[in-house]
Scaffold this motif. Structure first.
Motif, mmCIF file in Angstrom:
data_model
loop_
_atom_site.group_PDB
_atom_site.id
_atom_site.type_symbol
_atom_site.label_atom_id
_atom_site.label_comp_id
_atom_site.label_asym_id
_atom_site.label_seq_id
_atom_site.Cartn_x
_atom_site.Cartn_y
_atom_site.Cartn_z
ATOM 1 N N GLY A 54 28.031 67.283 38.975
ATOM 2 C CA GLY A 54 29.390 67.186 38.433
ATOM 3 C C GLY A 54 30.047 68.530 38.122
ATOM 4 N N CYS A 57 33.670 68.367 39.274
ATOM 5 C CA CYS A 57 34.445 67.452 38.429
ATOM 6 C C CYS A 57 34.750 68.084 37.074
ATOM 7 N N GLN A 88 38.507 69.026 36.028
ATOM 8 C CA GLN A 88 39.017 68.419 34.786
ATOM 9 C C GLN A 88 39.541 69.490 33.857
ATOM 10 N N TYR A 136 40.344 63.885 37.484
ATOM 11 C CA TYR A 136 38.937 63.555 37.778
ATOM 12 C C TYR A 136 38.780 63.260 39.266
ATOM 13 N N LEU A 137 37.819 63.916 39.865
ATOM 14 C CA LEU A 137 37.536 63.699 41.286
ATOM 15 C C LEU A 137 36.511 62.570 41.408
ATOM 16 N N ASP A 138 36.944 61.475 41.996
ATOM 17 C CA ASP A 138 36.060 60.315 42.067
ATOM 18 C C ASP A 138 35.098 60.405 43.245
ATOM 19 N N TYR A 194 32.706 62.343 46.171
ATOM 20 C CA TYR A 194 31.778 63.479 46.195
ATOM 21 C C TYR A 194 31.871 64.201 47.523
ATOM 22 N N ALA A 201 32.651 64.388 32.629
ATOM 23 C CA ALA A 201 33.855 64.807 33.351
ATOM 24 C C ALA A 201 34.755 63.600 33.548
ATOM 25 N N LEU A 202 34.127 62.447 33.757
ATOM 26 C CA LEU A 202 34.889 61.217 33.967
ATOM 27 C C LEU A 202 35.788 60.916 32.776
ATOM 28 N N SER A 214 31.877 57.838 44.295
ATOM 29 C CA SER A 214 30.991 58.063 43.178
ATOM 30 C C SER A 214 30.705 56.774 42.450
#
Ligand SMILES: Nc1nc2c(ncn2[C@@H]2O[C@H](COP(=O)(O)OP(=O)(O)OP(=O)(O)O)[C@@H](O)[C@H]2O)c(=O)[nH]1
Ligand SMILES: [Mg+2]
Length: 285
Positions: free
Chosen positions: A15, A18, A22, A28-30, A32, A148-149, A250
């Protein structure tokens, strides 16, 4: 104003990107897409001083790590990231930290230990206590759990690192003045010099353009942190790699609802209240 060069290190898929995106862009990058090397810029205000950050998001997977030695040399502070769902990612950090200390040739390197994906409570294999144990072994390196989420503890880890760099520089200045008192006289005669000017030439050279210590701090990241109210997105990003549009998704989205709102300090994660940091105001510009 000079750049503060931060490097995000850790195994593949923990992560790093991410967390960085962030912090810098608030998104947020969902998906990968393994990183080769990405560089980001962000301006941040800490204690009424403005700092330009250059953040290098590095490759975790082995075939892309050839540049590691170079960016460790020029980095001023390091986020060492593992995933709480992946024991091997924590094991890999031990060797990574040793590499950093060897290349920097000092054990006084600004560093934060980061256990990411704290929202994945069902998949967790590394406990808060495990993280604390590693932090203690490393001389009480500041330790945070992040998500990060959920944007939990994301700003905190970067700000902690910048504060360590500032403190490190001030200590270096003080130490060199003790060794050479004439430097202190020079400084007294030159009021324009700032204590945050570089004192270690190794830290200021060759950063690729594109490419603590006090009390133990433990904060778990399974809650959505309050984004600083003055947060403005003024970052610029220098991508060195195109994100793969068909990248695999992800597991993150699936667990969004599993988050709990707990933040712990010390060894009682379920009982403690969120730690109040004694820090003075920080503004992400
Ligand atoms: N649930 C959850 N998933 C996350 C979190 N952070 C990252 N992920 C997911 O984990 C996967 C990998 O994230 P990246 O940020 O690309 O990982 P990385 O460390 O940059 O990986 P490399 O670039 O290969 O070194 C992505 O699918 C993310 O969506 C998090 O805090 N929680
Ligand atoms: Mg990445």
């Amino acid at each position: 104003m000079r750049d503060y060069k931060l490097v995000v290190l850790g195994a593949g898929g923990v992560g790093k990107s991410c967390l960085t995106v962030q912090f810098v862009q608030g998104i947020y990058l969902d998906s990968y897409d393994p990183t080769i090397e990405d560089s980001y810029r962000k301006t941040i205000e800490i204690d009424n001083k403005v700092f330009d950050l250059e953040i290098l998001d590095t490759a975790g997977i082995a075939q892309f790590t050839a540049m590691r030695e170079l960016y460790i040399k020029s980095g001023m502070g390091f986020l060492l990231v593992y995933s709480v769902t992946d024991q091997q990612s924590l094991d890999e950090l031990i060797a990574l930290r040793e590499q950093v200390l060897r290349i920097k040739d000092t054990d006084r390197v600004p560093m934060v230990l980061v256990g990411n994906k704290a929202d994945l409570t069902d998949d967790r294999v590394i406990s808060v206590e495990d993280g604390i144990a590693v932090s203690s072994k490393w001389g009480k390196v500041p330790f945070y759990e992040t998500s990060a989420l959920l944007r939990s503890n994301v700003d905190e880890v970067f700000i902690d690192l910048v504060r360590q760099i500032i403190r490190n520089e001030m200590e270096n200045v003080a130490r060199s003045e003790m060794r050479n008192p004439s430097l202190a006289n020079l400084k007294n005669n030159n009021s324009s010099r700032s204590v945050s000017q570089p004192v270690d030439p190794k830290n200021s050279a060759n950063f690729r353009k594109h490419a603590r210590m006090g009390s133990l701090q433990v904060q778990t990241g399974s809650s959505r942190s309050n984004t600083p109210s003055k947060l403005q997105n003024s970052s610029t990003t220098n991508k060195t790699q195109k994100r793969n549009e068909t990248s695999r998704s992800s597991p993150a989205a699936a667990v969004k609802s599993k988050s709990s709102n707990s933040a712990v300090k010390g060894k009682s994660p379920t009982k403690s209240k969120p730690k109040k940091k004694k820090s003075s105001p920080c503004t992400i510009l």
